[in-house]
Design a protein around this motif. Structure first.
Motif, PDB file in Angstrom:
ATOM      1  N   ALA B  83     -12.321   7.805   6.269  1.00  0.00           N
ATOM      2  CA  ALA B  83     -12.275   7.010   5.036  1.00  0.00           C
ATOM      3  C   ALA B  83     -11.191   7.510   4.081  1.00  0.00           C
ATOM      4  CB  ALA B  83     -13.644   7.042   4.350  1.00  0.00           C
ATOM      5  N   ASP B  84     -10.988   8.828   4.039  1.00  0.00           N
ATOM      6  CA  ASP B  84     -10.060   9.387   3.052  1.00  0.00           C
ATOM      7  C   ASP B  84      -8.620   8.941   3.279  1.00  0.00           C
ATOM      8  OD1 ASP B  84     -12.160  10.631   1.889  1.00  0.00           O
ATOM      9  OD2 ASP B  84     -11.739  12.624   2.709  1.00  0.00           O
ATOM     10  N   SER B  85      -8.263   8.682   4.524  1.00  0.00           N
ATOM     11  CA  SER B  85      -6.863   8.329   4.805  1.00  0.00           C
ATOM     12  C   SER B  85      -6.714   6.854   5.199  1.00  0.00           C
ATOM     13  CB  SER B  85      -6.335   9.222   5.931  1.00  0.00           C
ATOM     14  OG  SER B  85      -7.150   9.099   7.082  1.00  0.00           O
ATOM     15  N   TRP B  86      -7.765   6.064   5.029  1.00  0.00           N
ATOM     16  CA  TRP B  86      -7.726   4.664   5.464  1.00  0.00           C
ATOM     17  C   TRP B  86      -6.927   3.810   4.476  1.00  0.00           C
ATOM     18  CZ3 TRP B  86      -9.510   3.394  10.141  1.00  0.00           C
ATOM     19  CH2 TRP B  86      -9.591   2.034  10.469  1.00  0.00           C
ATOM     20  N   THR B  87      -6.092   2.934   5.018  1.00  0.00           N
ATOM     21  CA  THR B  87      -5.362   1.990   4.179  1.00  0.00           C
ATOM     22  C   THR B  87      -5.520   0.593   4.760  1.00  0.00           C
ATOM     23  OG1 THR B  87      -3.724   3.650   3.575  1.00  0.00           O
ATOM     24  CG2 THR B  87      -3.115   1.348   3.215  1.00  0.00           C
ATOM     25  N   LEU B  88      -5.843  -0.342   3.890  1.00  0.00           N
ATOM     26  CA  LEU B  88      -5.870  -1.757   4.265  1.00  0.00           C
ATOM     27  C   LEU B  88      -4.593  -2.396   3.750  1.00  0.00           C
ATOM     28  CD1 LEU B  88      -7.330  -4.360   5.278  1.00  0.00           C
ATOM     29  CD2 LEU B  88      -8.221  -4.583   2.942  1.00  0.00           C
ATOM     30  N   THR B  89      -3.840  -3.015   4.654  1.00  0.00           N
ATOM     31  CA  THR B  89      -2.632  -3.724   4.229  1.00  0.00           C
ATOM     32  C   THR B  89      -2.895  -5.222   4.231  1.00  0.00           C
ATOM     33  OG1 THR B  89      -1.872  -3.545   6.524  1.00  0.00           O
ATOM     34  CG2 THR B  89      -0.988  -1.959   4.948  1.00  0.00           C
ATOM     35  N   LEU B  90      -2.261  -5.917   3.290  1.00  0.00           N
ATOM     36  CA  LEU B  90      -2.372  -7.374   3.190  1.00  0.00           C
ATOM     37  C   LEU B  90      -0.953  -7.904   3.041  1.00  0.00           C
ATOM     38  CD1 LEU B  90      -4.834  -9.313   0.809  1.00  0.00           C
ATOM     39  CD2 LEU B  90      -2.781 -10.257   1.839  1.00  0.00           C
ATOM     40  N   ARG B  95       3.138 -13.366  -1.825  1.00  0.00           N
ATOM     41  CA  ARG B  95       4.252 -13.040  -2.715  1.00  0.00           C
ATOM     42  C   ARG B  95       4.418 -11.531  -2.863  1.00  0.00           C
ATOM     43  NH1 ARG B  95       2.270 -17.542  -5.299  1.00  0.00           N
ATOM     44  NH2 ARG B  95       1.077 -16.365  -6.838  1.00  0.00           N
ATOM     45  N   GLU B  96       3.282 -10.801  -2.877  1.00  0.00           N
ATOM     46  CA  GLU B  96       3.343  -9.357  -3.106  1.00  0.00           C
ATOM     47  C   GLU B  96       2.393  -8.646  -2.136  1.00  0.00           C
ATOM     48  OE1 GLU B  96       2.627  -6.227  -6.814  1.00  0.00           O
ATOM     49  OE2 GLU B  96       2.606  -8.379  -7.150  1.00  0.00           O
ATOM     50  N   PRO B  97       2.938  -8.083  -1.080  1.00  0.00           N
ATOM     51  CA  PRO B  97       2.070  -7.385  -0.123  1.00  0.00           C
ATOM     52  C   PRO B  97       1.294  -6.245  -0.803  1.00  0.00           C
ATOM     53  CG  PRO B  97       4.254  -7.713   0.806  1.00  0.00           C
ATOM     54  CD  PRO B  97       4.348  -8.080  -0.656  1.00  0.00           C
ATOM     55  N   VAL B 168      -5.061 -13.578   9.380  1.00  0.00           N
ATOM     56  CA  VAL B 168      -5.322 -12.875  10.640  1.00  0.00           C
ATOM     57  C   VAL B 168      -5.790 -11.460  10.313  1.00  0.00           C
ATOM     58  CG1 VAL B 168      -4.358 -12.104  12.832  1.00  0.00           C
ATOM     59  CG2 VAL B 168      -3.549 -14.241  11.785  1.00  0.00           C
ATOM     60  N   PHE B 169      -6.916 -11.074  10.903  1.00  0.00           N
ATOM     61  CA  PHE B 169      -7.563  -9.797  10.596  1.00  0.00           C
ATOM     62  C   PHE B 169      -7.455  -8.882  11.803  1.00  0.00           C
ATOM     63  CE2 PHE B 169      -9.524 -13.302   8.379  1.00  0.00           C
ATOM     64  CZ  PHE B 169      -9.464 -12.888   7.060  1.00  0.00           C
ATOM     65  N   THR B 170      -6.976  -7.662  11.589  1.00  0.00           N
ATOM     66  CA  THR B 170      -6.802  -6.717  12.687  1.00  0.00           C
ATOM     67  C   THR B 170      -7.702  -5.507  12.478  1.00  0.00           C
ATOM     68  OG1 THR B 170      -4.499  -7.405  12.942  1.00  0.00           O
ATOM     69  CG2 THR B 170      -5.125  -5.319  13.951  1.00  0.00           C
ATOM     70  N   GLY B 171      -8.462  -5.183  13.516  1.00  0.00           N
ATOM     71  CA  GLY B 171      -9.295  -3.989  13.495  1.00  0.00           C
ATOM     72  C   GLY B 171      -8.593  -2.838  14.188  1.00  0.00           C
ATOM     73  N   ALA B 172      -9.171  -1.631  14.070  1.00  0.00           N
ATOM     74  CA  ALA B 172      -8.554  -0.451  14.663  1.00  0.00           C
ATOM     75  C   ALA B 172      -9.029  -0.213  16.088  1.00  0.00           C
ATOM     76  CB  ALA B 172      -8.858   0.778  13.811  1.00  0.00           C
ATOM     77  N   ASP B 173      -9.943  -1.026  16.587  1.00  0.00           N
ATOM     78  CA  ASP B 173     -10.420  -0.789  17.947  1.00  0.00           C
ATOM     79  C   ASP B 173      -9.439  -1.394  18.937  1.00  0.00           C
ATOM     80  OD1 ASP B 173     -11.374  -3.120  16.654  1.00  0.00           O
ATOM     81  OD2 ASP B 173     -12.934  -3.414  18.163  1.00  0.00           O
ATOM     82  N   HIS B 174      -9.080  -0.580  19.929  1.00  0.00           N
ATOM     83  CA  HIS B 174      -8.004  -0.923  20.855  1.00  0.00           C
ATOM     84  C   HIS B 174      -8.529  -0.871  22.283  1.00  0.00           C
ATOM     85  CE1 HIS B 174      -3.719  -1.224  21.963  1.00  0.00           C
ATOM     86  NE2 HIS B 174      -4.085  -0.505  23.018  1.00  0.00           N
ATOM     87  N   LEU B 235     -11.456  -2.681   9.738  1.00  0.00           N
ATOM     88  CA  LEU B 235     -10.392  -3.594   9.287  1.00  0.00           C
ATOM     89  C   LEU B 235      -9.236  -2.796   8.696  1.00  0.00           C
ATOM     90  CD1 LEU B 235      -9.617  -6.600   8.718  1.00  0.00           C
ATOM     91  CD2 LEU B 235     -10.694  -6.299   6.469  1.00  0.00           C
ATOM     92  N   ARG B 236      -8.035  -2.996   9.225  1.00  0.00           N
ATOM     93  CA  ARG B 236      -6.877  -2.246   8.732  1.00  0.00           C
ATOM     94  C   ARG B 236      -5.745  -3.151   8.262  1.00  0.00           C
ATOM     95  NH1 ARG B 236      -2.894  -2.422  12.106  1.00  0.00           N
ATOM     96  NH2 ARG B 236      -3.164  -2.673  14.351  1.00  0.00           N
ATOM     97  N   ASP B 237      -5.754  -4.436   8.648  1.00  0.00           N
ATOM     98  CA  ASP B 237      -4.663  -5.315   8.216  1.00  0.00           C
ATOM     99  C   ASP B 237      -5.132  -6.758   8.104  1.00  0.00           C
ATOM    100  OD1 ASP B 237      -1.679  -5.776   7.736  1.00  0.00           O
ATOM    101  OD2 ASP B 237      -2.107  -7.216   9.339  1.00  0.00           O
ATOM    102  N   ILE B 238      -4.605  -7.419   7.080  1.00  0.00           N
ATOM    103  CA  ILE B 238      -4.780  -8.857   6.901  1.00  0.00           C
ATOM    104  C   ILE B 238      -3.381  -9.441   6.768  1.00  0.00           C
ATOM    105  CG2 ILE B 238      -5.776 -10.688   5.465  1.00  0.00           C
ATOM    106  CD1 ILE B 238      -7.756  -8.541   4.371  1.00  0.00           C
ATOM    107  N   THR B 239      -3.046 -10.382   7.635  1.00  0.00           N
ATOM    108  CA  THR B 239      -1.717 -11.000   7.582  1.00  0.00           C
ATOM    109  C   THR B 239      -1.867 -12.514   7.470  1.00  0.00           C
ATOM    110  OG1 THR B 239      -0.664  -9.228   8.859  1.00  0.00           O
ATOM    111  CG2 THR B 239       0.450 -11.377   8.838  1.00  0.00           C
ATOM    112  N   LEU B 240      -1.243 -13.083   6.443  1.00  0.00           N
ATOM    113  CA  LEU B 240      -1.268 -14.543   6.304  1.00  0.00           C
ATOM    114  C   LEU B 240      -0.122 -15.136   7.111  1.00  0.00           C
ATOM    115  CD1 LEU B 240      -3.350 -13.803   4.255  1.00  0.00           C
ATOM    116  CD2 LEU B 240      -2.429 -15.556   2.735  1.00  0.00           C
TER     117      LEU B 240
END
Lengths: 389, 389
Positions: B83-90, B95-97, B168-174, B235-240
């Protein structure tokens, strides 16, 4: 239901009157059987696998298993237990019977033990022929910090009569099994019940929180080093007896038998086992692992309820050759699993990884199945198929 | 691993370069198939059943399901998430990621929604022929209080470009699935992603505590009313995107198909279902229930992700006749299951109990299987065999 019927010394673990509908119960509750050769997992086994669950093997990474990842095996239903009205009774061959509510138990000196618990049926579904019951592969294990009152403290308060030989533990879960209606009930020899090492607990907390429903809320027994069947959940009564307990879960189930007619040896302490965290990433359906060529860290946990783990060996060629893994130093938790690790230089192609624990008594995990009719204590080594690219 | 590869608009949901080892991966990751007639559950299905788990049906008694009893389905491995190093990107068509850590998310206004979640594959193992995958019977459900930031809040902060059509939602499970290597990835139409009712959450708490590892620690999507595949964990990324997402979990999996070649309709909202708390007590192996003759309370839960539950009917003669059950009044949680109950005067003998939900759109649970090749959304009524004595 007369949930307070005493365990007695010679009963079947069921309540009085269970026999009256015995015929009808036998119609829905059939004898133990072995699967036919090639017979897939049946609907009954699947229903058990869908409600009980193992440890996802990647969760071997946690020193202490989060409750929802720790294995769970419930014989009947999770009872609707209320902590506020719960009473634990301690009677039978004692000078002063006790009745303790949660507040009374919490007011006594408590201890916390980190304990690795494993289902006695772990490995059953890998056996051939396969005993038809909860179909575990290798994952019925978990480690938790259990907090509660040492059982020996309660026994000392009640005063054990000289003729007591066993303590019988009754849970609140009620059902029928192989035709026998019963509250779940198991015993321990008095020497084990009153031991200081391992110290048996009447536990009310798991990992610092009240027990979750499926782990025995509000009270359970914890018997370090023993398979899970001894750790009676939803504990409501302890009765000291002057004869050995012969109830269903003691004399019928949890015995090592090669034929159905022999009495069999009782299942008790956990046989040594090592499990590997499967490296790389999985295929969804086959669970085969994919790793990149190069150095791959192999790591996992190992435990034994009989003696400390003395060695873990790893094979990357399906048991043809073995190397020693590094064992983590003792961490002050003698009844918990130990970490191990080694490195493997993976080369492209298919590989089968395995690990083998040996304990200080010299017992090593077998490379072939230790078969018995109940499917208990099958600690044949895990095999992890890997594709290296 | 390049876990930050963008989802794109036409990719397969896998990372760039996945094709290079496609041949080898296909060897360990085979196409979807149907079981042969009479084929029992296989080792691969059992391995999934042993690590994932359903709700023990007696746990329908809890309004809010404790985490370890809530169903869990993990496609690949539970990631080792910090949790301490987790980042969610959008990013993408905004207009502003944004890049938000947990502290930033927790500083935003939060809401809590009580949501009943169900796996899209619930009921799969009851189908004939049986699609070979996670073999659920009826128990892949649970209800939790999810706390987090409304997704529409984050979208408003980032500023959605006018040409955006999906998130589009991306999880960390690979892992790899049916030959396709991928991070788990799903999309929602922008209208659903930015809706206020149901309101999609980026959730960081379950029942008031940080998410457990198996439920998406530290962040997951919660999409009230939709089957579980939409609630992307870790959840680590949301991309429109400006074109509809065609990744594996959107265009290959989770489609309702009768033949393998058709595109199929997408699986989305939860079909109506009622489940009964099995009355009395069980046989260990068959799970058949035993009740005493006389008045027996029958109760359970019902839900639909499409419209409010309008009626629950109960049959005690395997569907030959039906009576109305009493539905609990609305409790302010429109996306959570509702309680229902009725009484049954049990007479000695064998009975099959069942319940059937109908939602406000008029859709009732079917009495026969709604078959499709993926085994999705099988809401055929539950059947509970009971012996009354």
């Amino acid at each position: 239901m007369d949930g307070r019927a005493g365990p007695g010394g010679t009963g079947n673990g069921g309540r009085a009157g269970a026999g009256e509908a015995g015929g009808a119960l036998r119609g829905i509750s059939t004898p133990a059987r072995l699967a036919d050769p090639g017979e897939g997992i049946g609907r009954d086994e699947l229903a058990l696998a869908a409600r009980n669950h193992g440890l996802p093997l990647e969760a071997l990474r946690y020193d202490v298993t989060p409750p929802g990842l720790h294995y769970v095996l419930v014989h009947y239903d999770v009872p609707a237990a209320e902590a506020d009205s719960w009473t634990l009774t301690l009677g039978g061959r004692v000078r002063e019977p006790l009745a303790l509510d949660l507040a009374a138990l919490r007011s006594l000196p408590s201890v916390t033990h980190r304990v690795t618990m494993e289902c006695a049926g772990n490995g059953r579904a890998r056996l051939a022929p396969r005993p038809v019951s909860q179909p575990w592969l290798v994952e019925a294990v978990g480690t938790a910090d259990w907090t509660g009152v040492p059982l020996r403290t309660l026994l000392a308060r009640a005063g054990v009569e000289p003729d007591a030989v066993e303590a019988v533990f009754t849970g609140a879960d009620h059902g029928v099994e192989r035709g026998v209606e019963q509250d779940y009930r198991r015993s321990l020899p008095l020497a084990d019940a009153s031991s200081g090492d391992p110290e048996v607990l009447v536990a009310y907390a798991m990992n610092g929180a009240p027990l979750p429903p499926q782990h025995g809320h509000p009270l359970r027994l914890v018997v370090p080093g023993w398979y899970g069947m001894a750790h009676v959940k939803w504990l409501r009564d302890i009765t000291l007896t002057d004869t050995p307990f012969t109830g269903f879960q003691q004399a019928e189930a949890y015995r090592l038998r090669l034929s159905p007619d022999e009495p069999g040896e009782p299942v008790n302490r956990i046989a040594p086992r090592a499990l590997m965290i499967p490296p790389g990433f999985p295929d969804f359906m086959s669970r085969t692992r994919v790793v990149e060529a190069g150095v791959v860290r192999l790591e996992g946990r190992a435990w034994s309820g009989r003696a400390p783990v003395a060695a873990v060996e790893v094979s990357t060629d399906d048991g043809a050759s073995w190397r020693s893994a590094s064992l983590a130093p003792p961490d002050g938790h003698p009844w918990s699993w130990r970490s191990w690790h080694t490195e493997w230089t993976a080369t492209p192609g298919h590989h089968v990884l395995t690990a083998r624990a040996t304990d200080a008594e010299g017992t090593a995990q077998p490379l072939t199945q230790p078969w018995n009719r109940g499917g208990f204590a099958n600690n044949e080594v895990q095999r992890v198929p890997v594709l290296c690219r």
